[in-house]
Scaffold this active site. Structure first.
Site, PDB file in Angstrom:
ATOM      1  N   MET A 266       0.542  -1.294   0.349  1.00  0.00           N
ATOM      2  CA  MET A 266      -0.411   0.041  -0.083  1.00  0.00           C
ATOM      3  C   MET A 266       0.892   1.375   0.173  1.00  0.00           C
ATOM      4  SD  MET A 266      -2.934   0.899   2.715  1.00  0.00           S
ATOM      5  CE  MET A 266      -2.018   1.700   4.500  1.00  0.00           C
ATOM      6  N   HIS A 267       0.568   2.338  -0.642  1.00  0.00           N
ATOM      7  CA  HIS A 267       2.071   3.104  -0.942  1.00  0.00           C
ATOM      8  C   HIS A 267       0.512   4.130  -1.999  1.00  0.00           C
ATOM      9  CE1 HIS A 267       2.043   1.709  -4.947  1.00  0.00           C
ATOM     10  NE2 HIS A 267       2.284   3.317  -5.221  1.00  0.00           N
ATOM     11  N   ARG A 268      -0.352   4.334  -2.195  1.00  0.00           N
ATOM     12  CA  ARG A 268      -1.091   5.576  -2.864  1.00  0.00           C
ATOM     13  C   ARG A 268      -1.006   6.800  -1.838  1.00  0.00           C
ATOM     14  NH1 ARG A 268      -1.252   4.556  -8.659  1.00  0.00           N
ATOM     15  NH2 ARG A 268      -1.714   2.220  -8.872  1.00  0.00           N
TER      16      ARG A 268
END
Ligand code: UD1
Length: 351
Positions: free
Chosen positions: A196-198
């Site tokens: 998860m990085h958005r």
């Protein structure tokens, strides 16, 4: 006869290397520009060496900043380099700020752009990637579409510049899946894989806290190779991570494939990971409003939870119906078709 490839982030490196090799075999000179958008070793040189992508010819060292700063700085420098080199065409991949800047700089100079992975949509203009995609698709000379659905999306927007080549990521996946390697860290035997990085997930404190709390409700361990953006955000909110989460540093492409192959299920906001785990037949829970790979939703192989975050803990371990259909993403020969498009665009028919 020169083409320029513009790249700057981890997923672009893993998409580009097979095309680079094929262009070389065809005797087409490629000048590789790295914008410097990703600069951490683990998102950068480690990936280059893992997939055997040659060193870039120039690194513009743009680094981080707001979208306007990052894109603006790239645009200025790319305009200079492209103006000096005057290539026959520019190749750009996907939907990042590097893609947008390369496509815009080239088009303003009258250089045709071959945009690979064009036509994908998730119809959410809050996402920076969606804005980048729409602009790149509309101004590129050719959009090489990974799926027929992408081609349909372009037609619906009145665009005739699409061609279905299949997905370059499937070519890469098929080549690497048997060479996948376990990361060095000791990992739990059975685990859910998280990436998860958005921006919309990690830069929104309330949402980030809710997602972490959902992960904490699961009885099974979670393995999370953490992008620096997510690491910074979690440090900022001073949140103590639930004890079932094992954080490891970002991994290489070969290691990521190993983690995907050996997990029981996946939670992600990455476009690429959604496809890879679909091809591997793992249930995927996407923490975005929509997926831009609607094929993966059939049979429940993928679910986009949007704001319904409680679906994360409730549905991650569901049993999908039927078999995944990798053929929606082509036959593993996208690289050849894309390089044919490059040759046609530069008007050079040598094979
Ligand atoms: C970018 C792409 C995204 C892609 C992702 C893959 C855009 C708009 N987004 O997101 O589509 O899925 O790359 O990783 O282009 N940072 C570091 N070290 C780095 C790179 C980034 O610490 O090497 C941190 C910085 O704080 C930076 C933040 O991550 O401000 C965001 O980086 P950025 O390049 O803007 O976007 P990504 O989140 O990586």
């Amino acid at each position: 006869m020169e083409v320029v490839t513009v790249l700057g982030t981890r997923p672009e490196f893993t998409k580009a290397f097979l095309v680079s090799k094929n262009l070389e075999e065809r005797g087409i000179t490629e000048y590789l520009i790295h914008t410097g958008q990703h600069y951490d070793k683990r998102l950068n040189s480690d990936i280059f060496s893992d997939v055997d992508l040659r060193e870039p010819d120039i690194n513009l060292k743009i680094g981080s900043g707001t979208h306007a700063e990052q894109t603006g700085k790239m645009l200025i420098k790319l305009g200079q380099v492209l103006g000096e080199r005057k290539p026959k065409a520019v190749i750009a991949y996907g939907d990042t700020n590097s893609t947008l800047s390369g496509t815009l700089a080239a088009t303003k100079l009258g250089i045709p752009v071959i945009h690979i992975e064009g036509g994908e949509r998730n119809y959410d203009m809050r996402l920076p990637e969606e804005i980048n995609r729409i602009i790149c698709d509309h101004i590129s000379r050719v959009n090489c579409c990974a799926t027929k659905n992408a081609l349909k999306n372009l037609k619906q927007e009145g665009l005739k510049n699409g061609i279905w080549t299949g997905d370059i990521m499937l070519d890469t996946f098929l080549l690497y899946i048997d060479k996948s390697k376990s990361p060095k860290q000791k990992l739990p035997e059975s685990y859910i894989l998280v990436t998860m990085h958005r921006e919309e997930n990690v830069d929104n404190d309330i949402r980030l806290k809710r997602i972490l709390s959902e992960m904490g409700k699961m009885s099974i361990p979670i393995v999370w190779p953490m992008h620096p953006r997510a690491a910074k955000a979690i440090k900022l909110i001073k949140e103590i991570l639930p004890s079932n989460i094992f954080i490891i540093p970002p991994v290489t492409y070969s290691e990521m494939l190993w983690l995907e192959k050996n997990c029981v299920a996946v939670i992600t906001d990455s476009g690429g990971v959604q496809k890879e785990v679909y091809w591997l037949g793992k249930p995927c829970t996407t923490i975005l409003s929509q997926t831009h790979w609607p094929q993966t939703l059939i049979g429940g192989w993928n679910v986009a939870v949007g704001d319904n975050l409680s679906a994360i803990s409730k549905n991650v371990l569901r049993k999908p119906i039927g078999e995944p259909k990798a053929e929606c993403f082509g036959d593993g020969n996208a690289v050849k078709k894309i390089c044919d498009v490059v040759e046609e665009t530069i008007g050079d028919k040598r094979k």
